[in-house]
Design a protein around this motif. Structure first.
Motif, mmCIF file in Angstrom:
data_model
loop_
_atom_site.group_PDB
_atom_site.id
_atom_site.type_symbol
_atom_site.label_atom_id
_atom_site.label_comp_id
_atom_site.label_asym_id
_atom_site.label_seq_id
_atom_site.Cartn_x
_atom_site.Cartn_y
_atom_site.Cartn_z
ATOM 1 N N UNK A 17 0.873 -1.349 0.082
ATOM 2 C CA UNK A 17 -0.030 0.000 0.096
ATOM 3 C C UNK A 17 0.742 1.454 0.183
ATOM 4 N N UNK A 18 1.881 1.122 0.825
ATOM 5 C CA UNK A 18 2.754 2.499 0.657
ATOM 6 C C UNK A 18 3.538 2.659 -0.470
ATOM 7 N N UNK A 19 3.959 1.569 -1.059
ATOM 8 C CA UNK A 19 4.585 1.672 -2.525
ATOM 9 C C UNK A 19 3.572 2.000 -3.478
ATOM 10 N N UNK A 20 2.338 1.657 -3.491
ATOM 11 C CA UNK A 20 1.418 2.268 -4.391
ATOM 12 C C UNK A 20 1.284 3.852 -4.155
ATOM 13 N N UNK A 21 1.205 4.090 -3.076
ATOM 14 C CA UNK A 21 1.066 5.662 -2.658
ATOM 15 C C UNK A 21 2.386 6.211 -3.280
ATOM 16 N N UNK A 22 3.398 5.805 -2.950
ATOM 17 C CA UNK A 22 4.384 6.708 -3.559
ATOM 18 C C UNK A 22 4.707 6.566 -5.082
ATOM 19 N N UNK A 23 4.289 5.431 -5.699
ATOM 20 C CA UNK A 23 4.302 5.397 -7.100
ATOM 21 C C UNK A 23 3.096 6.382 -7.712
ATOM 22 N N UNK A 117 11.609 1.891 1.330
ATOM 23 C CA UNK A 117 10.185 1.170 1.307
ATOM 24 C C UNK A 117 10.355 -0.417 0.670
ATOM 25 N N UNK A 118 11.093 -0.095 -0.516
ATOM 26 C CA UNK A 118 11.193 -1.449 -1.257
ATOM 27 C C UNK A 118 12.277 -2.162 -0.284
#
Length: 137
Positions: A17-23, A117-118
């Protein structure tokens, strides 16, 4: 311990979810750079997801601590502190009047956060697979 594998799965979904928000934020900044959206739209879109991103990451770090995954918690503390400092200084939101001057800095900041995050995501994935394999032995 069956519950530990499920705990890692929950952590994994938080991180996705955090990766999606940053992307999403990076795509919006790229759209502004390519002149697909105006700064006002960009401000509304990105500023709407920054605080939920900070809260999600804070909850994730709290869950790491509450479930006694201290290594993961300690890996997460630097970004948590960075987010706290940004929020405290009120530098967390996009200023639409200065966005063209700070576009490269904002993109770089988000790329670094995405990389961090990755890294945590891959560590989480490693521990999740390790726990699943450990249960079968």
């Amino acid at each position: 311990m069956v519950g530990d594998a499920w705990t890692w799965l929950v952590f994994f979904f938080f991180l996705i979810f955090l990766v999606a928000m940053l992307v999403f934020q990076l795509v919006c900044l790229t759209d502004l750079e390519l002149d697909y959206i105006n700064p006002y739209e960009l401000g509304n879109k990105i500023n709407g997801v920054i605080v939920p991103e900070f809260i999600t990451y804070g909850v994730l770090c709290f869950l790491f601590l509450a479930t006694r995954h201290l290594v993961m918690f300690l890996l997460g503390v630097p970004l948590l502190y960075y987010n706290f400092i940004l929020y405290r200084k009120r530098h967390h939101l996009i200023d639409i009047t200065e966005i063209y001057n700070k576009l490269t800095k904002e993109k770089t900041r988000r790329f670094i956060k995405l990389g961090y995050i990755m890294f945590i995501l891959f560590m989480c994935l490693f521990w999740m697979i390790y726990n699943i394999l450990e249960e079968h032995d």
